[in-house]
Design an enzyme around this catalytic site. Sequence first.
Site, PDB file in Angstrom:
ATOM      1  N   TRP A   1      -7.257  -5.355   3.934  1.00 52.08           N
ATOM      2  CA  TRP A   1      -6.536  -5.389   2.659  1.00 52.08           C
ATOM      3  C   TRP A   1      -5.098  -4.897   2.791  1.00 52.08           C
ATOM      4  O   TRP A   1      -4.183  -5.441   2.166  1.00 52.08           O
ATOM      5  CB  TRP A   1      -7.283  -4.593   1.584  1.00 52.08           C
ATOM      6  CG  TRP A   1      -8.471  -5.351   1.092  1.00 52.08           C
ATOM      7  CD1 TRP A   1      -9.784  -5.007   1.257  1.00 52.08           C
ATOM      8  CD2 TRP A   1      -8.485  -6.615   0.394  1.00 52.08           C
ATOM      9  NE1 TRP A   1     -10.600  -5.964   0.702  1.00 52.08           N
ATOM     10  CE2 TRP A   1      -9.832  -6.958   0.170  1.00 52.08           C
ATOM     11  CE3 TRP A   1      -7.488  -7.483  -0.048  1.00 52.08           C
ATOM     12  CZ2 TRP A   1     -10.207  -8.133  -0.487  1.00 52.08           C
ATOM     13  CZ3 TRP A   1      -7.860  -8.649  -0.707  1.00 52.08           C
ATOM     14  CH2 TRP A   1      -9.210  -8.966  -0.928  1.00 52.08           C
TER      15      TRP A   1
ATOM     16  N   ASP B   1      -3.004   1.247  -3.024  1.00 52.18           N
ATOM     17  CA  ASP B   1      -4.048   0.335  -3.502  1.00 52.18           C
ATOM     18  C   ASP B   1      -5.349   1.136  -3.501  1.00 52.18           C
ATOM     19  O   ASP B   1      -5.908   1.419  -2.446  1.00 52.18           O
ATOM     20  CB  ASP B   1      -4.148  -0.883  -2.572  1.00 52.18           C
ATOM     21  CG  ASP B   1      -5.310  -1.811  -2.951  1.00 52.18           C
ATOM     22  OD1 ASP B   1      -6.007  -1.533  -3.956  1.00 52.18           O
ATOM     23  OD2 ASP B   1      -5.514  -2.812  -2.232  1.00 52.18           O
TER      24      ASP B   1
ATOM     25  N   LYS C   1     -14.529  -3.450  -9.477  1.00 50.54           N
ATOM     26  CA  LYS C   1     -15.287  -2.602  -8.557  1.00 50.54           C
ATOM     27  C   LYS C   1     -15.698  -1.285  -9.208  1.00 50.54           C
ATOM     28  O   LYS C   1     -16.863  -0.916  -9.158  1.00 50.54           O
ATOM     29  CB  LYS C   1     -14.478  -2.349  -7.293  1.00 50.54           C
ATOM     30  CG  LYS C   1     -14.378  -3.635  -6.466  1.00 50.54           C
ATOM     31  CD  LYS C   1     -13.493  -3.557  -5.284  1.00 50.54           C
ATOM     32  CE  LYS C   1     -13.536  -4.916  -4.570  1.00 50.54           C
ATOM     33  NZ  LYS C   1     -12.471  -5.055  -3.579  1.00 50.54           N
TER      34      LYS C   1
HETATM   35  C1  LIG Z   1     -11.393  -5.901  -3.445  1.00 46.52           C
HETATM   36  C2  LIG Z   1     -10.097  -5.378  -3.010  1.00 46.52           C
HETATM   37  C3  LIG Z   1      -8.901  -6.048  -3.299  1.00 46.52           C
HETATM   38  C4  LIG Z   1      -8.868  -7.393  -4.005  1.00 46.52           C
HETATM   39  O1  LIG Z   1      -9.059  -7.246  -5.356  1.00 46.52           O
HETATM   40  P1  LIG Z   1      -8.904  -8.468  -6.368  1.00 46.52           P
HETATM   41  O2  LIG Z   1      -8.938  -7.814  -7.691  1.00 46.52           O
HETATM   42  O3  LIG Z   1     -10.069  -9.385  -6.123  1.00 46.52           O
HETATM   43  O4  LIG Z   1      -7.614  -9.152  -6.088  1.00 46.52           O
HETATM   44  C5  LIG Z   1      -7.723  -5.463  -2.913  1.00 46.52           C
HETATM   45  N1  LIG Z   1      -7.693  -4.293  -2.280  1.00 46.52           N
HETATM   46  C6  LIG Z   1      -8.818  -3.614  -1.964  1.00 46.52           C
HETATM   47  C7  LIG Z   1      -8.732  -2.313  -1.251  1.00 46.52           C
HETATM   48  C8  LIG Z   1     -10.051  -4.145  -2.320  1.00 46.52           C
HETATM   49  O5  LIG Z   1     -11.178  -3.455  -2.006  1.00 46.52           O
END
Ligand SMILES: *Cc1c(COP(=O)(O)O)cnc(C)c1O
Length: 359
Positions: A104, A171, A195
């Site tokens: 990511w 992030d 999530k």
């Molecule tokens: C799942 C995830 C993403 C992607 O998220 P989306 O909302 O599907 O774009 C980005 N960064 C991390 C660390 C993730 O676990």
Amino acid sequence: MGGKRIYSFASGQSPLPDELLEAVRADTNRPQTGGLSLPELPFTSEEARAILRGTGAAIRSLLNVPDGYEVLLLQGGAYAQFGILAMNLGDRNRVGAYVQAGHWSRRAADEAQPWIRVHRAAAGNGRQLPLPETWEVPASASYCHYTSNESAEGLQYPELPRDVGAPLVADMTADFLMRPVDVAAHGLIYASSQKNLGIAGLTVVIVSQDLLATCTGPAPAPFDYRCLAREKSKVNTPPLFAISVAGRVCDWLRARGGLAAAEARSRDNAARLYVLIEKDGFYSSPVDPRFRSNVSIRFHLPNRALEAEFLADASAAGFLHLQGHPDVGGMRASLYNLVSLEAVEALAQFMAEFRRRRG
Ligand SMILES: *Cc1c(COP(=O)(O)O)cnc(C)c1O
């Protein structure tokens, strides 16, 4: 519904606890002013305004967001935010430092390329995360981006960085609201909602007014941080239903002791699987124990045939979506903050039983 219990360990869209789904159903059924239901509310209505305010305030309170920070609610997911944040904070003369330690964070850097000069501050090896003292952050950097939990590789920073010489941009999608965070040590924190904050459709951006003042743009108005702050996240139609669910998730977390308790649950859940993974080599993890994620539990079996058998048996027994990320293979159980202890215990029991049978 009756029948066999199904447990999802999916990496994208977390399962939701029954009592949360019930609260969402009740919200949906309750008539609002004028007889409309929640999904039908116009965003200009007083109820919609209250939902926006309520969820923003709930996130603020749970995370202890200090004064001088804006909580922005927008769309697009974390993947879109990779580019959007660079659009807002970058230009062709600015440098963004990126810790590129996994799937990511590498993608975040790639997506930022068109909007800022990307400098690689550190790289990963798939088994460890580079510690902040090893990051090379240029003095000129407008910000330094890192990913708190690498969900593909199963890596998590046990302690979050601070004072790296540039405003920290994080992030936190995979472990948002799963532990207390020193927001003041960050310039910007972002996370999408599917999530740890309910259902897909919402992205939360927490940004300091200091960093906001350095925004260059241009960015499309619904993704322009300054515009979003000015309009209180109502630049265009907000994803009201997802925002309402996120508010319910915050209530659920608060009723269970807030983020310190969430962190304790997260450690405890993860430990129930790692104890099996560390036991005797039937299950194993390539990840350095110092960086093993409490959220994305990655494990392997002795060979591919057993892995295929494990997945088939797990699925037949009601344990779904345990396949690892395609880049790294093996298995992965995603234990986000809404995954129940019951689900983790049941999975641990299944894993122990599978080992007895096939080990
Ligand atoms: C799942 C995830 C993403 C992607 O998220 P989306 O909302 O599907 O774009 C980005 N960064 C991390 C660390 C993730 O676990």
